[in-house]
Design a protein around this motif. Structure first.
Motif, PDB file in Angstrom:
ATOM      1  N   TYR A 188     -26.270  -7.162 -32.518  1.00 21.07           N
ATOM      2  CA  TYR A 188     -25.767  -8.547 -33.038  1.00 21.07           C
ATOM      3  C   TYR A 188     -25.464  -8.870 -34.245  1.00 21.07           C
ATOM      4  O   TYR A 188     -24.784  -9.364 -35.323  1.00 21.07           O
ATOM      5  CB  TYR A 188     -26.755  -9.605 -31.928  1.00 21.07           C
ATOM      6  N   LEU A 189     -27.028  -8.822 -35.073  1.00 21.28           N
ATOM      7  CA  LEU A 189     -26.236  -9.094 -36.395  1.00 21.28           C
ATOM      8  C   LEU A 189     -25.838  -8.074 -36.930  1.00 21.28           C
ATOM      9  O   LEU A 189     -24.647  -8.813 -37.956  1.00 21.28           O
ATOM     10  CB  LEU A 189     -27.693  -8.367 -37.108  1.00 21.28           C
ATOM     11  N   LYS A 234     -22.534  -7.074 -35.668  1.00 22.21           N
ATOM     12  CA  LYS A 234     -21.469  -8.218 -35.651  1.00 22.21           C
ATOM     13  C   LYS A 234     -21.447  -9.386 -35.794  1.00 22.21           C
ATOM     14  O   LYS A 234     -20.116  -9.771 -36.432  1.00 22.21           O
ATOM     15  CB  LYS A 234     -21.552  -8.587 -33.404  1.00 22.21           C
ATOM     16  N   ARG A 235     -22.566 -10.137 -36.959  1.00 19.53           N
ATOM     17  CA  ARG A 235     -22.485 -10.928 -37.303  1.00 19.53           C
ATOM     18  C   ARG A 235     -22.265 -10.473 -38.431  1.00 19.53           C
ATOM     19  O   ARG A 235     -21.759 -12.032 -39.508  1.00 19.53           O
ATOM     20  CB  ARG A 235     -23.811 -11.908 -37.429  1.00 19.53           C
ATOM     21  N   ARG A 236     -22.804  -9.399 -39.474  1.00 19.19           N
ATOM     22  CA  ARG A 236     -22.441  -9.942 -40.213  1.00 19.19           C
ATOM     23  C   ARG A 236     -20.538  -9.474 -40.791  1.00 19.19           C
ATOM     24  O   ARG A 236     -20.120  -9.525 -41.565  1.00 19.19           O
ATOM     25  CB  ARG A 236     -23.123  -8.445 -41.024  1.00 19.19           C
ATOM     26  N   ALA A 281     -18.428 -10.241 -38.773  1.00 14.94           N
ATOM     27  CA  ALA A 281     -17.079 -10.937 -37.962  1.00 14.94           C
ATOM     28  C   ALA A 281     -16.947 -11.496 -39.060  1.00 14.94           C
ATOM     29  O   ALA A 281     -16.740 -12.163 -40.330  1.00 14.94           O
ATOM     30  CB  ALA A 281     -18.001 -11.834 -37.919  1.00 14.94           C
ATOM     31  N   LYS A 296     -15.659 -14.738 -34.526  1.00 16.53           N
ATOM     32  CA  LYS A 296     -17.011 -15.868 -34.648  1.00 16.53           C
ATOM     33  C   LYS A 296     -17.317 -15.827 -33.280  1.00 16.53           C
ATOM     34  O   LYS A 296     -18.346 -15.922 -32.468  1.00 16.53           O
ATOM     35  CB  LYS A 296     -16.974 -16.813 -34.863  1.00 16.53           C
ATOM     36  N   VAL A 346     -19.010 -13.583 -31.582  1.00 22.65           N
ATOM     37  CA  VAL A 346     -20.021 -12.952 -32.283  1.00 22.65           C
ATOM     38  C   VAL A 346     -21.020 -14.229 -31.093  1.00 22.65           C
ATOM     39  O   VAL A 346     -22.442 -13.990 -30.441  1.00 22.65           O
ATOM     40  CB  VAL A 346     -21.036 -13.649 -33.642  1.00 22.65           C
ATOM     41  N   ASP A 347     -20.517 -15.363 -30.986  1.00 29.51           N
ATOM     42  CA  ASP A 347     -20.955 -16.268 -30.190  1.00 29.51           C
ATOM     43  C   ASP A 347     -21.528 -16.341 -28.729  1.00 29.51           C
ATOM     44  O   ASP A 347     -22.634 -16.175 -27.991  1.00 29.51           O
ATOM     45  CB  ASP A 347     -19.960 -17.658 -30.164  1.00 29.51           C
ATOM     46  N   SER A 363     -25.024 -14.595 -27.652  1.00 25.41           N
ATOM     47  CA  SER A 363     -25.936 -15.630 -28.252  1.00 25.41           C
ATOM     48  C   SER A 363     -26.698 -15.652 -27.323  1.00 25.41           C
ATOM     49  O   SER A 363     -28.249 -15.370 -27.165  1.00 25.41           O
ATOM     50  CB  SER A 363     -25.403 -16.462 -28.609  1.00 25.41           C
ATOM     51  N   ILE A 370     -31.444 -17.586 -38.460  1.00 23.30           N
ATOM     52  CA  ILE A 370     -30.734 -18.058 -37.251  1.00 23.30           C
ATOM     53  C   ILE A 370     -30.537 -19.664 -37.088  1.00 23.30           C
ATOM     54  O   ILE A 370     -32.081 -19.044 -35.723  1.00 23.30           O
ATOM     55  CB  ILE A 370     -29.928 -17.409 -36.587  1.00 23.30           C
TER      56      ILE A 370
END
Length: 277
Positions: free
Chosen positions: A190-191, A193-195, A197, A203, A206-207, A210, A248
């Motif tokens: 996840y982290l 993918k977030r970096r 995105a 986005k 990533v959402d 969650s 977050i």
């Protein structure tokens, strides 16, 4: 087989009457009485698998709930063959319902409960590889695996025999590293993918992840409360991931609960004292 199919159809109809919206209250009471009699009957075990393919969600929910309660109440009286058949059925149900639409989540939740309840009872006899086997279930939804694993510590407390409860806890704790490795993999994915995105599509991806992170945090909290060795928490990147998730807003509350659990452990380690400071 025809008699079993007829009985399954009758139970499915009763479940629709008992749980369906707009059912007549008198019919509901009568249906509930028949369903309670069915739950207590020995032949319920052979009928339950026939209820899951029913199109009515009420029938599926009743079958999953009955499976869970019967495992809790009757496991010691089951033969090895029955235990083996129930084990196979539970794995099959996890694979089937994990790909089901959202409206079937109540059914899936009961299947997860049944799996966890069966797992803690079978860990010392027919299912010694309960944790690796749950982790190996093929599913498009990793959050479901985390949900089932997170229920195991709770289900441990339902074991009546204190000696069996302690032996099972020791057995499952010895495999806690596999659960934490899975959780860490989810956090890392996840982290990252977030970096990385980019744009609306990135986005959205990533959402969509969650809810899996929420499930991973809940699972971690349950296992920490069960007494996971501190070396598993502090010996790898888990703590750094938790601190990143704490920043977050979506995950602040759950991450905070997990970190507080680590800090307030009964056998406080040097690392948790440092973390507190």
């Amino acid at each position: 087989k025809n008699m079993a199919a007829e009985k399954a159809a009758w139970v499915a109809q009763l479940a629709r009457q008992a749980y369906g919206a707009g059912s007549d209250p008198t019919q509901q009471r009568e249906a509930n009485r028949h369903l309670a009699d069915f739950q207590a009957s020995p032949d319920a075990w052979s009928i339950l698998p026939l209820l899951f393919p029913c199109p009515a969600i009420e029938a599926q929910f009743f079958a999953a709930h009955t499976l869970y309660t019967k495992i809790q109440m009757e496991y010691p009286r089951l033969s090895v063959q029955q235990r083996t058949e129930i084990h196979a059925l539970l794995i099959q149900l996890m694979q089937h319902f994990s790909a089901a639409p959202a409206e079937q989540h109540l059914v899936l939740r009961r299947v997860c409960l049944a799996l966890a309840s069966f797992g803690v009872r079978a860990a010392l006899d027919i299912w010694p590889n309960v944790i690796p086997d749950i982790l190996a279930i093929k599913t498009p939804n990793p959050g479901i695996i985390l949900e089932a694993l997170g229920l195991i510590p709770e289900e441990l407390e339902t074991l009546i025999s204190e000696s069996k409860r302690e032996d099972t806890k020791a057995k499952l704790r010895s495999e806690a590293d596999k659960v934490l490795n899975c959780i860490q993999f989810v956090f890392t994915t996840y982290l990252q993918k977030r970096r990385e995105a980019q744009g609306e599509a990135g986005k959205a991806e990533v959402d969509s992840f969650s809810s899996t992170i929420q499930q991973a945090l809940k699972c971690l909290l349950c296992w920490l409360k069960q007494g996971v060795p501190s070396r598993l928490v502090f010996g790898g990147p888990l703590l750094a991931s938790l601190l990143a998730l704490l920043a977050i807003p979506t995950f602040f509350e759950l991450s905070n609960q997990v970190l507080r659990e680590i800090v307030n452990r009964p056998h406080e380690s040097v690392e948790s004292r440092v973390l507190t400071q």
